[in-house]
Design a protein around this motif. Sequence first.
Motif, PDB file in Angstrom:
ATOM      1  N   UNK A   1      78.279  -3.174  99.337  1.00 33.95           N
ATOM      2  CA  UNK A   1      78.784  -2.001 100.053  1.00 33.95           C
ATOM      3  C   UNK A   1      77.957  -0.780  99.675  1.00 33.95           C
ATOM      4  N   UNK A   2      77.369  -0.142 100.659  1.00 31.87           N
ATOM      5  CA  UNK A   2      76.598   1.091 100.458  1.00 31.87           C
ATOM      6  C   UNK A   2      75.486   0.910  99.433  1.00 31.87           C
ATOM      7  N   UNK A   3      74.605  -0.041  99.713  1.00 33.46           N
ATOM      8  CA  UNK A   3      73.488  -0.322  98.830  1.00 33.46           C
ATOM      9  C   UNK A   3      72.363   0.687  98.968  1.00 33.46           C
ATOM     10  N   UNK A   4      71.258   0.385  98.276  1.00 35.46           N
ATOM     11  CA  UNK A   4      70.118   1.307  98.195  1.00 35.46           C
ATOM     12  C   UNK A   4      68.838   0.575  98.580  1.00 35.46           C
ATOM     13  N   UNK A   5      68.015   1.192  99.410  1.00 39.25           N
ATOM     14  CA  UNK A   5      66.754   0.595  99.859  1.00 39.25           C
ATOM     15  C   UNK A   5      65.595   1.561  99.643  1.00 39.25           C
ATOM     16  N   UNK A   6      64.386   1.005  99.665  1.00 42.53           N
ATOM     17  CA  UNK A   6      63.157   1.795  99.705  1.00 42.53           C
ATOM     18  C   UNK A   6      62.353   1.299 100.890  1.00 42.53           C
ATOM     19  N   UNK A   7      61.957   2.219 101.763  1.00 41.44           N
ATOM     20  CA  UNK A   7      61.208   1.869 102.974  1.00 41.44           C
ATOM     21  C   UNK A   7      59.840   2.537 102.912  1.00 41.44           C
ATOM     22  N   UNK A   8      58.820   1.755 102.599  1.00 44.33           N
ATOM     23  CA  UNK A   8      57.455   2.277 102.464  1.00 44.33           C
ATOM     24  C   UNK A   8      56.712   2.019 103.767  1.00 44.33           C
TER      25      UNK A   8
ATOM     26  N   UNK B   1      73.365   2.908 109.155  1.00 47.36           N
ATOM     27  CA  UNK B   1      74.558   3.073 109.985  1.00 47.36           C
ATOM     28  C   UNK B   1      75.800   2.488 109.316  1.00 47.36           C
ATOM     29  N   UNK B   2      75.586   1.615 108.338  1.00 45.83           N
ATOM     30  CA  UNK B   2      76.706   1.011 107.619  1.00 45.83           C
ATOM     31  C   UNK B   2      76.906   1.624 106.229  1.00 45.83           C
ATOM     32  N   UNK B   3      76.402   2.827 106.050  1.00 42.53           N
ATOM     33  CA  UNK B   3      76.704   3.578 104.844  1.00 42.53           C
ATOM     34  C   UNK B   3      75.696   3.498 103.717  1.00 42.53           C
ATOM     35  N   UNK B   4      74.648   2.685 103.879  1.00 41.63           N
ATOM     36  CA  UNK B   4      73.620   2.612 102.852  1.00 41.63           C
ATOM     37  C   UNK B   4      72.777   3.892 102.874  1.00 41.63           C
ATOM     38  N   UNK B   5      71.962   4.064 101.843  1.00 43.90           N
ATOM     39  CA  UNK B   5      70.989   5.151 101.843  1.00 43.90           C
ATOM     40  C   UNK B   5      69.822   4.728 100.972  1.00 43.90           C
ATOM     41  N   UNK B   6      68.761   5.529 100.984  1.00 41.62           N
ATOM     42  CA  UNK B   6      67.603   5.157 100.188  1.00 41.62           C
ATOM     43  C   UNK B   6      66.475   6.153 100.300  1.00 41.62           C
TER      44      UNK B   6
END
Length: 199
Positions: A26-33, A49-54
């Motif tokens: 739920x509400x995980x974290x990503x890195x988009x390079x 859109x599902x609450x994640x951020x990064x």
Amino acid sequence: LNFYNFTSYSQCLEDFILYCIFYDIDKGFYIDIGANDPNKISVTKAFYLNGWHGINIEPLPEAFSDLLKYRTRDINLNYGAGLKDDNLILYSSGVGSSLNKTFARTSKTINIEIHSMSKICNKYVPKNKDIEFCKIDVEGYEKNVLLGYDFINFRPKVFCIESTLPGISIPGYNEWEYILLENGYKFGFQYAIKFFIYM
């Protein structure tokens, strides 16, 4: 997550595959390079859109402007990632770009800053924050990005990396795959001809 109502925004359903891996987060974290457009052909939009951020790293001014507009919860950085801090020439066609002149689709250039992923993570990843996945799509510059990564202190659970050379279906992963393998990652699978997943 409701897989039956899932909408994919990525090029080869990479986002759906990642959703299957992280269905219970739920509400995980990503890195988009090489984030590029925040809405079209985006691996991270469904997660956002599902609450994640990064963290989104995008040197193209036009795409970065859209990231600021549509990704207000994210950390958006207007430079490139590489082996070390530097200033390099980016070959930009407006819709795509490459730091590798061999794969340039245009003669239009802009000067951009480059920072290592080690420096970026140290500055922007919250303390004790898990990184669920890191997506890399940098048009032939993947090796430099990975060589600048701190795999000890900032270890994504999954890497999703474009595996073919820019604009063609010829594999390019042989140039950088060893870096992931030497750092304890295992090849998960390849989807279509474009992306490899490492876990």
